[in-house]
Design a protein around this motif. Structure first.
Motif, short mmCIF file in Angstrom:
data_model
loop_
_atom_site.label_atom_id
_atom_site.label_comp_id
_atom_site.label_asym_id
_atom_site.label_seq_id
_atom_site.Cartn_x
_atom_site.Cartn_y
_atom_site.Cartn_z
N ALA A 168 0.82 -1.21 0.00
CA ALA A 168 0.00 0.00 0.00
C ALA A 168 0.85 1.26 0.00
O ALA A 168 0.48 2.27 -0.62
CB ALA A 168 -0.94 -0.01 1.20
N GLU A 169 1.99 1.24 0.69
CA GLU A 169 2.83 2.44 0.73
C GLU A 169 3.41 2.77 -0.65
O GLU A 169 3.47 3.92 -1.04
CB GLU A 169 3.94 2.27 1.77
N ARG A 170 3.84 1.72 -1.37
CA ARG A 170 4.33 1.99 -2.72
C ARG A 170 3.18 2.44 -3.62
O ARG A 170 3.34 3.35 -4.45
CB ARG A 170 5.00 0.75 -3.32
N ALA A 171 2.01 1.83 -3.45
CA ALA A 171 0.85 2.25 -4.24
C ALA A 171 0.54 3.73 -3.99
O ALA A 171 0.18 4.46 -4.92
CB ALA A 171 -0.36 1.38 -3.89
N LEU A 172 0.70 4.18 -2.75
CA LEU A 172 0.48 5.58 -2.43
C LEU A 172 1.52 6.47 -3.11
O LEU A 172 1.19 7.52 -3.67
CB LEU A 172 0.51 5.77 -0.91
N ARG A 173 2.78 6.04 -3.09
CA ARG A 173 3.85 6.85 -3.67
C ARG A 173 3.67 7.04 -5.18
O ARG A 173 3.96 8.11 -5.71
CB ARG A 173 5.22 6.22 -3.39
N ILE A 174 3.19 6.03 -5.86
CA ILE A 174 3.07 6.13 -7.32
C ILE A 174 1.72 6.69 -7.75
O ILE A 174 1.47 6.88 -8.94
CB ILE A 174 3.32 4.79 -8.02
N GLY A 175 0.83 6.95 -6.79
CA GLY A 175 -0.46 7.53 -7.12
C GLY A 175 -1.55 6.52 -7.44
O GLY A 175 -2.62 6.90 -7.91
N LEU A 176 -1.28 5.25 -7.17
CA LEU A 176 -2.30 4.23 -7.42
C LEU A 176 -3.44 4.34 -6.42
O LEU A 176 -4.60 4.03 -6.73
CB LEU A 176 -1.67 2.83 -7.37
N VAL A 177 -3.14 4.77 -5.20
CA VAL A 177 -4.17 5.04 -4.19
C VAL A 177 -3.98 6.46 -3.68
O VAL A 177 -2.91 7.06 -3.81
CB VAL A 177 -4.14 4.03 -3.02
#
Length: 256
Positions: free
Chosen positions: A168-177
Motif C-alpha cells: 500500500a505504501e508503494r501504491a500511495l507513492r506512485i499515485g495508485l491510491v
C-alpha cells in the motif's frame, strides 16, 4: 436496505451506496455473472436520486483477487470486447462519484475495478498487482490507458512488465491510491469522506468528473456553465458561504 444479486451485494445508508464483492473461497474473484451484474447494479443506483456517492469494496477483508479466468478460449477470443472491460467502462462512466475501499488483495481484475473508480482509499495491509505478463495475456487497452493516466507511463510499465505485487505504501507513492489507513481506521475514513462528498454540489462534481476524464468537449463545458447559472447552485453556494451556513444544493443529474 440490503439487496443481493448473484455475488454482488448492495447496501444503502442515507446518500451513500456500497457495492460489496463477495466470492468466498476465491478471494472475491469476479465471475462472469458478477461482471454482467455490475452494470445492472450501477444503472439501478444511478436511477435512485437519493444516492449521491458509491463505494466499491470486498467482503471478508479482501477487495478482489481478480477475474475468475474460467473459459480461457472465450477470454482470449473476446479481447477488449469482454464482459469485464464492459463492466469497468460502465463503472468509470458512472455519473456518481465512486470510491474503492481496499483491503487485502487488489489484483488483476480487482485492480482494474479500483482504477476505474474516482478515488481509492486503502488499508495498510492492501496489496496490488497487474498479472497479465505472468499469465501470457494482453491487458485490455482501456484498462492499460486508464492505469497509465493514473500512475504515469513508467509506473504503469513497471506494474505491467513485472506482474509483481506492491504494498500500500508503494501504491500511495506512485499515485495508485489516494490515502492509506490502518486497517481499523479504513471504514471510518471512507464514511467521513463519502459524507463530505455527498454534501457537496452534485453539479460541480459531475462537471469536474467529465472534464477530468476527458469526456467533455467545449460545447459540453459551456453546457455545464449554463447549468451552474440557471440551476441556482452557484448562487446558493455563494450565499451559504457569505451567511456562514451549510449550503442546500438541489440539482440532480438528468436521467440517462
Amino acid at each position: 436496505m440490503t439487496v443481493s444479486d448473484a455475488e454482488l451485494t448492495v447496501e444503502t445508508a442515507g446518500p451513500v451506496a456500497r457495492i460489496v464483492i463477495s466470492h468466498p473461497g476465491r478471494r472475491n474473484a469476479m465471475t462472469p455473472a458478477m461482471w454482467r451484474q455490475l452494470p445492472v447494479l450501477l444503472d439501478r443506483l444511478e436511477a435512485d436520486e437519493r444516492v449521491r456517492a458509491l463505494v466499491l469494496t470486498g467482503a471478508g477483508g479482501t477487495f478482489c483477487a481478480g477475474a475468475d479466468l474460467g473459459d480461457l478460449d472465450e477470454l482470449l477470443a473476446a479481447g477488449d470486447a469482454s464482459i469485464a472491460v464492459a463492466a469497468e467502462e460502465r463503472l468509470a462512466a458512472c455519473n456518481r462519484p465512486t470510491l474503492a475501499a481496499i483491503e487485502g488483495a487488489c489484483v488483476g481484475g480487482g485492480c482494474q475495478l479500483a482504477v476505474a473508480c474516482d478515488l481509492r482509499i486503502a488499508a495498510a495491509d492492501a496489496r496490488f498487482g497487474v498479472p497479465p505478463a505472468r499469465l501470457g495475456l494482453v491487458y485490455p487497452a482501456p484498462a492499460t490507458r486508464r492505469l497509465a493516466r493514473l500512475v504515469g507511463p513508467s509506473a504503469a510499465k513497471h506494474l505491467l512488465f513485472t506482474a509483481e505485487l506492491v504494498d500500500a505504501e508503494r501504491a500511495l507513492r506512485i499515485g495508485l491510491v489516494d490515502e492509506v489507513l490502518p486497517p481499523d481506521g479504513l471504514a471510518a475514513r471512507v464514511d467521513a469522506l463519502t459524507a463530505t462528498i455527498a454534501g457537496r454540489s452534485r453539479l460541480s462534481i459531475a462537471a469536474a468528473k467529465e472534464i477530468i476524464d476527458d469526456r467533455a468537449g467545449p460545447a459540453r463545458v459551456a453546457w455545464w456553465h449554463r447549468r451552474a447559472r440557471d440551476s441556482g447552485e452557484s448562487r446558493e453556494g455563494v450565499a451559504a458561504a457569505n451567511e456562514r451556513r451549510p449550503p442546500v444544493f438541489r440539482w440532480t443529474p438528468p436521467a440517462g
